[in-house]
Design a protein around this motif. Structure first.
Motif, PDB file in Angstrom:
ATOM      1  N   SER A   1       0.683  -1.495  -0.082  1.00  0.00           N
ATOM      2  CA  SER A   1      -0.130   0.148  -0.130  1.00  0.00           C
ATOM      3  C   SER A   1       0.998   1.325  -0.004  1.00  0.00           C
ATOM      4  CB  SER A   1      -0.792   0.298   1.269  1.00  0.00           C
ATOM      5  OG  SER A   1      -1.558  -0.976   0.992  1.00  0.00           O
ATOM      6  N   ARG A   2       1.806   1.361   0.479  1.00  0.00           N
ATOM      7  CA  ARG A   2       2.781   2.194   1.038  1.00  0.00           C
ATOM      8  C   ARG A   2       3.432   2.476  -0.442  1.00  0.00           C
ATOM      9  NH1 ARG A   2       4.034   0.469   5.727  1.00  0.00           N
ATOM     10  NH2 ARG A   2       5.859  -0.686   4.864  1.00  0.00           N
ATOM     11  N   ALA A   3       3.795   1.481  -1.112  1.00  0.00           N
ATOM     12  CA  ALA A   3       5.027   1.289  -2.461  1.00  0.00           C
ATOM     13  C   ALA A   3       3.709   1.624  -3.779  1.00  0.00           C
ATOM     14  CB  ALA A   3       4.782   0.131  -3.213  1.00  0.00           C
ATOM     15  N   ALA A   4       2.683   1.616  -2.789  1.00  0.00           N
ATOM     16  CA  ALA A   4       1.505   1.543  -4.878  1.00  0.00           C
ATOM     17  C   ALA A   4       0.997   3.220  -4.561  1.00  0.00           C
ATOM     18  CB  ALA A   4       0.205   1.334  -4.589  1.00  0.00           C
ATOM     19  N   GLY A   5       1.539   4.095  -3.273  1.00  0.00           N
ATOM     20  CA  GLY A   5       0.515   4.443  -3.473  1.00  0.00           C
ATOM     21  C   GLY A   5       2.018   5.881  -3.529  1.00  0.00           C
ATOM     22  N   THR A   6       2.945   5.659  -2.973  1.00  0.00           N
ATOM     23  CA  THR A   6       4.252   6.241  -3.913  1.00  0.00           C
ATOM     24  C   THR A   6       4.033   6.719  -5.329  1.00  0.00           C
ATOM     25  OG1 THR A   6       5.868   5.728  -1.737  1.00  0.00           O
ATOM     26  CG2 THR A   6       7.539   6.559  -3.959  1.00  0.00           C
ATOM     27  N   LEU A   7       4.214   5.616  -6.144  1.00  0.00           N
ATOM     28  CA  LEU A   7       4.574   5.629  -6.647  1.00  0.00           C
ATOM     29  C   LEU A   7       3.557   6.348  -7.913  1.00  0.00           C
ATOM     30  CD1 LEU A   7       5.415   3.477  -9.162  1.00  0.00           C
ATOM     31  CD2 LEU A   7       3.853   1.795  -9.029  1.00  0.00           C
ATOM     32  N   LEU A   8       1.732   6.182  -7.527  1.00  0.00           N
ATOM     33  CA  LEU A   8       1.066   6.901  -8.011  1.00  0.00           C
ATOM     34  C   LEU A   8       0.906   8.547  -7.658  1.00  0.00           C
ATOM     35  CD1 LEU A   8      -2.027   6.795  -9.188  1.00  0.00           C
ATOM     36  CD2 LEU A   8      -3.019   7.155  -6.442  1.00  0.00           C
ATOM     37  N   SER A   9       1.770   8.717  -6.568  1.00  0.00           N
ATOM     38  CA  SER A   9       1.949  10.398  -5.980  1.00  0.00           C
ATOM     39  C   SER A   9       3.521  10.485  -7.010  1.00  0.00           C
ATOM     40  CB  SER A   9       2.411  11.003  -4.901  1.00  0.00           C
ATOM     41  OG  SER A   9       3.316   9.690  -4.636  1.00  0.00           O
ATOM     42  N   GLU A  10       4.527  10.264  -6.957  1.00  0.00           N
ATOM     43  CA  GLU A  10       4.934  10.503  -8.240  1.00  0.00           C
ATOM     44  C   GLU A  10       5.317  10.008  -9.792  1.00  0.00           C
ATOM     45  OE1 GLU A  10       9.043   9.027  -6.519  1.00  0.00           O
ATOM     46  OE2 GLU A  10       8.954   9.552  -4.777  1.00  0.00           O
ATOM     47  N   SER A  11       4.466   9.389 -10.248  1.00  0.00           N
ATOM     48  CA  SER A  11       4.183   8.716 -11.759  1.00  0.00           C
ATOM     49  C   SER A  11       2.933   8.601 -12.459  1.00  0.00           C
ATOM     50  CB  SER A  11       5.568   6.871 -11.723  1.00  0.00           C
ATOM     51  OG  SER A  11       4.539   6.473 -11.290  1.00  0.00           O
ATOM     52  N   GLY A  12       1.990   8.866 -11.599  1.00  0.00           N
ATOM     53  CA  GLY A  12       0.758   9.119 -11.849  1.00  0.00           C
ATOM     54  C   GLY A  12       0.211   7.620 -12.000  1.00  0.00           C
ATOM     55  N   ILE A  13       1.295   6.368 -11.991  1.00  0.00           N
ATOM     56  CA  ILE A  13       0.730   5.267 -12.280  1.00  0.00           C
ATOM     57  C   ILE A  13       0.112   4.505 -11.342  1.00  0.00           C
ATOM     58  CG2 ILE A  13       1.498   2.696 -12.758  1.00  0.00           C
ATOM     59  CD1 ILE A  13       4.003   4.200 -14.615  1.00  0.00           C
ATOM     60  N   LYS A  14      -1.099   3.711 -11.740  1.00  0.00           N
ATOM     61  CA  LYS A  14      -2.102   2.841 -10.915  1.00  0.00           C
ATOM     62  C   LYS A  14      -1.612   1.877 -10.789  1.00  0.00           C
ATOM     63  CE  LYS A  14      -6.210   2.084  -8.048  1.00  0.00           C
ATOM     64  NZ  LYS A  14      -7.590   1.751  -7.907  1.00  0.00           N
ATOM     65  N   PRO A  15      -0.988   1.446 -10.204  1.00  0.00           N
ATOM     66  CA  PRO A  15       0.260   0.002 -10.134  1.00  0.00           C
ATOM     67  C   PRO A  15      -1.141  -1.832  -9.686  1.00  0.00           C
ATOM     68  CG  PRO A  15       0.979   0.726  -7.899  1.00  0.00           C
ATOM     69  CD  PRO A  15      -0.029   1.526  -8.500  1.00  0.00           C
ATOM     70  N   SER A  16      -0.612  -2.578 -10.299  1.00  0.00           N
ATOM     71  CA  SER A  16      -2.129  -3.396 -10.114  1.00  0.00           C
ATOM     72  C   SER A  16      -0.813  -4.491  -8.370  1.00  0.00           C
ATOM     73  CB  SER A  16      -1.775  -4.626 -11.143  1.00  0.00           C
ATOM     74  OG  SER A  16      -2.156  -4.648 -12.343  1.00  0.00           O
ATOM     75  N   ILE A  17      -1.318  -5.164  -8.005  1.00  0.00           N
ATOM     76  CA  ILE A  17      -0.327  -5.414  -6.762  1.00  0.00           C
ATOM     77  C   ILE A  17      -0.812  -6.846  -6.255  1.00  0.00           C
ATOM     78  CG2 ILE A  17      -0.897  -5.054  -3.909  1.00  0.00           C
ATOM     79  CD1 ILE A  17      -1.870  -2.306  -4.518  1.00  0.00           C
ATOM     80  N   THR A  18      -0.072  -7.681  -5.689  1.00  0.00           N
ATOM     81  CA  THR A  18      -0.295  -9.013  -5.756  1.00  0.00           C
ATOM     82  C   THR A  18       0.577  -8.793  -4.175  1.00  0.00           C
ATOM     83  OG1 THR A  18      -0.091  -9.524  -7.894  1.00  0.00           O
ATOM     84  CG2 THR A  18       0.023 -11.371  -6.567  1.00  0.00           C
ATOM     85  N   VAL A  19      -0.016  -9.801  -3.331  1.00  0.00           N
ATOM     86  CA  VAL A  19       0.497 -10.666  -2.132  1.00  0.00           C
ATOM     87  C   VAL A  19       0.789 -11.863  -2.537  1.00  0.00           C
ATOM     88  CG1 VAL A  19       0.342 -10.514   0.464  1.00  0.00           C
ATOM     89  CG2 VAL A  19      -0.152  -8.081  -1.337  1.00  0.00           C
ATOM     90  N   ARG A  20       1.835 -12.700  -2.101  1.00  0.00           N
ATOM     91  CA  ARG A  20       1.306 -13.934  -2.619  1.00  0.00           C
ATOM     92  C   ARG A  20       2.162 -14.490  -1.598  1.00  0.00           C
ATOM     93  NH1 ARG A  20       1.070 -15.602  -8.295  1.00  0.00           N
ATOM     94  NH2 ARG A  20       1.768 -17.902  -6.755  1.00  0.00           N
ATOM     95  N   GLN A  21       2.172 -15.979  -0.904  1.00  0.00           N
ATOM     96  CA  GLN A  21       3.224 -16.251   0.068  1.00  0.00           C
ATOM     97  C   GLN A  21       3.689 -17.697  -0.711  1.00  0.00           C
ATOM     98  OE1 GLN A  21       1.078 -19.351   3.637  1.00  0.00           O
ATOM     99  NE2 GLN A  21       2.567 -18.115   4.321  1.00  0.00           N
ATOM    100  N   GLY A  22       5.140 -17.776  -0.545  1.00  0.00           N
ATOM    101  CA  GLY A  22       5.617 -19.423  -0.752  1.00  0.00           C
ATOM    102  C   GLY A  22       6.977 -18.943  -1.033  1.00  0.00           C
ATOM    103  N   ASP A  23       7.461 -19.491  -1.980  1.00  0.00           N
ATOM    104  CA  ASP A  23       8.560 -19.469  -2.932  1.00  0.00           C
ATOM    105  C   ASP A  23       9.092 -18.881  -3.209  1.00  0.00           C
ATOM    106  OD1 ASP A  23      11.675 -20.688  -2.766  1.00  0.00           O
ATOM    107  OD2 ASP A  23      11.241 -21.479  -4.440  1.00  0.00           O
ATOM    108  N   GLY A  24       9.637 -17.664  -3.421  1.00  0.00           N
ATOM    109  CA  GLY A  24      10.146 -16.423  -4.465  1.00  0.00           C
ATOM    110  C   GLY A  24      10.364 -16.903  -5.633  1.00  0.00           C
TER     111      GLY A  24
END
Length: 151
Positions: A66-89
Motif C-alpha cells: 500500500s505504501r509502495a503503491a501510494g508512492t508510485l501513484l503520487s510520483e508517476s501517476g501510475i496506479k499499479p497492480s498489486i499482488t501479495v503471495r505466500q511461498g517460494d520467491g
C-alpha cells in the motif's frame, strides 16, 4: 500493455527498483505490477499461533505494498497492480510471469553492498537463460538522479 513486475520488500534496493520500473513504465506507456512475497513461516505446533504468525505477515506485506503503491501513484501517476503471495520467491515469480503475458520484464534491486539478495542471485545465476522475459537488475547504489537519468 507492457508491464514491469517489481518484487518489493522493506529494503532500500526494492524502492530503487520500483522507481526505475515506474519511470520505464511512464516512458513506454506501460504499467507496474508490485509483488510482495510472504515467506513460508516455520511450522508451529499450535494452530492458533501459526494462524496469528501468518496473519501478521500478511498484514505487514499488505501495508508495504500500500505504501509502495501510494508512492508510485503520487510520483508517476501510475496506479499499479498489486499482488501479495505466500511461498517460494522464485517459484511465485515464475508463476506470475507465466500467468500474465503482459509482463515484459522482471525488475529487481541489488543491495548496495554485500550479497545482492536471494532473488537477484537466483534470477541472475545459472537459471537466467530459462527466463521468458528480461531481468533488469537495478544497483542499490544508484541515487534518484541516476535512476531518473538511466530510466
Amino acid at each position: 500493455m507492457r508491464t514491469y513486475l517489481v518484487v518489493i520488500d522493506e529494503s532500500p534496493e526494492a524502492e530503487i527498483a520500483l522507481r526505475f520500473a515506474a519511470r520505464r513504465a511512464v516512458k513506454t506507456g506501460g504499467n507496474v505490477e508490485i509483488l510482495a512475497l510472504i515467506p513460508q513461516p516455520e511450522f508451529v505446533q499450535w494452530g492458533g499461533v501459526m494462524a496469528a504468525i501468518e496473519e501478521e505477515a500478511q498484514m505487514r506485506a499488505e501495508a508495504l505494498v500500500s505504501r509502495a503503491a501510494g508512492t508510485l501513484l503520487s510520483e508517476s501517476g501510475i496506479k499499479p497492480s498489486i499482488t501479495v503471495r505466500q511461498g517460494d520467491g522464485p517459484k511465485v515469480v515464475r508463476e506470475m510471469i507465466a500467468a500474465n503475458s503482459d509482463i515484459a520484464a522482471l525488475v529487481l534491486g541489488a543491495a548496495a553492498s554485500g550479497p545482492p539478495g536471494a532473488l537477484v542471485t537466483h534470477f541472475a545465476g545459472a537459471d537466467a537463460g530459462g527466463m521468458t522475459v528480461p531481468v533488469m537488475i537495478v544497483p542499490g547504489s544508484l541515487d534518484r538522479d541516476a535512476i531518473d537519468r538511466l530510466s
